[in-house]
Design a protein around this motif. Structure first.
Motif, PDB file in Angstrom:
ATOM      1  N   CYS A 109      -8.449  -5.516   1.594  1.00 39.72           N
ATOM      2  CA  CYS A 109      -7.351  -4.685   2.100  1.00 39.72           C
ATOM      3  C   CYS A 109      -6.671  -3.916   0.974  1.00 39.72           C
ATOM      4  O   CYS A 109      -6.304  -2.749   1.145  1.00 39.72           O
ATOM      5  N   VAL A 110      -6.502  -4.541  -0.193  1.00 40.43           N
ATOM      6  CA  VAL A 110      -5.921  -3.837  -1.340  1.00 40.43           C
ATOM      7  C   VAL A 110      -6.810  -2.660  -1.727  1.00 40.43           C
ATOM      8  O   VAL A 110      -6.329  -1.547  -1.952  1.00 40.43           O
ATOM      9  N   GLY A 111      -8.109  -2.892  -1.785  1.00 37.59           N
ATOM     10  CA  GLY A 111      -9.041  -1.807  -2.116  1.00 37.59           C
ATOM     11  C   GLY A 111      -8.957  -0.669  -1.119  1.00 37.59           C
ATOM     12  O   GLY A 111      -8.879   0.509  -1.495  1.00 37.59           O
ATOM     13  N   LEU A 112      -8.942  -1.000   0.169  1.00 36.34           N
ATOM     14  CA  LEU A 112      -8.826   0.041   1.197  1.00 36.34           C
ATOM     15  C   LEU A 112      -7.466   0.735   1.122  1.00 36.34           C
ATOM     16  O   LEU A 112      -7.363   1.936   1.368  1.00 36.34           O
ATOM     17  N   GLY A 113      -6.439  -0.016   0.763  1.00 36.76           N
ATOM     18  CA  GLY A 113      -5.118   0.583   0.596  1.00 36.76           C
ATOM     19  C   GLY A 113      -5.099   1.611  -0.521  1.00 36.76           C
ATOM     20  O   GLY A 113      -4.536   2.699  -0.368  1.00 36.76           O
ATOM     21  N   PHE A 114      -5.722   1.282  -1.644  1.00 34.41           N
ATOM     22  CA  PHE A 114      -5.785   2.242  -2.752  1.00 34.41           C
ATOM     23  C   PHE A 114      -6.607   3.469  -2.379  1.00 34.41           C
ATOM     24  O   PHE A 114      -6.256   4.589  -2.744  1.00 34.41           O
ATOM     25  N   VAL A 115      -7.684   3.263  -1.628  1.00 33.73           N
ATOM     26  CA  VAL A 115      -8.465   4.407  -1.140  1.00 33.73           C
ATOM     27  C   VAL A 115      -7.588   5.246  -0.205  1.00 33.73           C
ATOM     28  O   VAL A 115      -7.593   6.473  -0.265  1.00 33.73           O
ATOM     29  N   GLY A 122      -0.623   0.185   5.949  1.00 39.74           N
ATOM     30  CA  GLY A 122      -1.115  -0.871   6.839  1.00 39.74           C
ATOM     31  C   GLY A 122      -2.041  -1.834   6.121  1.00 39.74           C
ATOM     32  O   GLY A 122      -1.980  -3.052   6.330  1.00 39.74           O
ATOM     33  N   PHE A 123      -2.900  -1.306   5.276  1.00 40.97           N
ATOM     34  CA  PHE A 123      -3.805  -2.169   4.520  1.00 40.97           C
ATOM     35  C   PHE A 123      -3.043  -3.023   3.509  1.00 40.97           C
ATOM     36  O   PHE A 123      -3.373  -4.185   3.297  1.00 40.97           O
ATOM     37  N   PHE A 124      -2.023  -2.450   2.882  1.00 44.39           N
ATOM     38  CA  PHE A 124      -1.234  -3.231   1.931  1.00 44.39           C
ATOM     39  C   PHE A 124      -0.421  -4.314   2.637  1.00 44.39           C
ATOM     40  O   PHE A 124      -0.264  -5.415   2.112  1.00 44.39           O
ATOM     41  N   VAL A 125       0.087  -4.017   3.820  1.00 43.33           N
ATOM     42  CA  VAL A 125       0.803  -5.036   4.605  1.00 43.33           C
ATOM     43  C   VAL A 125      -0.169  -6.168   4.967  1.00 43.33           C
ATOM     44  O   VAL A 125       0.164  -7.355   4.851  1.00 43.33           O
ATOM     45  N   ALA A 126      -1.368  -5.802   5.391  1.00 42.25           N
ATOM     46  CA  ALA A 126      -2.382  -6.819   5.729  1.00 42.25           C
ATOM     47  C   ALA A 126      -2.752  -7.635   4.492  1.00 42.25           C
ATOM     48  O   ALA A 126      -2.920  -8.860   4.574  1.00 42.25           O
ATOM     49  N   ALA A 127      -2.866  -6.976   3.341  1.00 42.51           N
ATOM     50  CA  ALA A 127      -3.184  -7.687   2.103  1.00 42.51           C
ATOM     51  C   ALA A 127      -2.079  -8.683   1.756  1.00 42.51           C
ATOM     52  O   ALA A 127      -2.360  -9.821   1.354  1.00 42.51           O
TER      53      ALA A 127
END
Length: 132
Positions: free
Chosen positions: A12-18, A29-34
């Motif tokens: 999720c962190v990786g997808l958040g940075f992307v 949303g990805f960072f919240v999930a992470a």
């Protein structure tokens, strides 16, 4: 299970940075999930995530019940709308898939505007009233 949550957190962190650099990909949303995954697996990485300069303050506000600033809601809504529109018009060929994409986009917009608190409103409600 700890390693599964840890792996999902880093994914999720990786997808958040992307998502920070790719328009239409919901970084927050990805960072919240992470943060949720790290809360189940590693206090160390949760602390690291919550202290990142770019996303840390937003995550701390969200976790503290402050929601999203109005500017962030508008940005998320416009990005989501553009991504769904481009996908439905150019990338998806099957009518049922187009309808599904649009429906998911509408659910996302509904969630942002009705379920995620507006930061400014929450802060205004927390201020003591100035009655003399």
């Amino acid at each position: 299970m700890r390693y599964l949550w840890l792996t999902l957190g880093f994914l999720c962190v990786g997808l958040g940075f992307v998502g920070i650099v790719v328009p239409g990909l919901p970084a927050t949303g990805f960072f919240v999930a992470a943060a949720w995954c790290f809360s189940k697996s590693s206090e160390k990485f949760l602390h690291w995530l919550l202290n990142l300069p770019l996303v840390g303050p937003l995550l701390q506000d969200y976790r503290g019940g402050l929601g999203m600033p109005l500017k962030a809601k508008w940005f998320a809504s416009v990005s989501l709308s553009l991504a769904v529109s481009i996908s439905a018009v150019f990338a998806i060929r099957m009518p049922w898939a187009k309808a599904g994409c649009i429906a998911l986009g509408l659910i996302g917009l509904w969630y942002i505007w009705t379920k995620v608190p507006l930061r400014e409103r929450v802060l205004a409600e927390q201020e003591p009233s100035d009655q003399s």
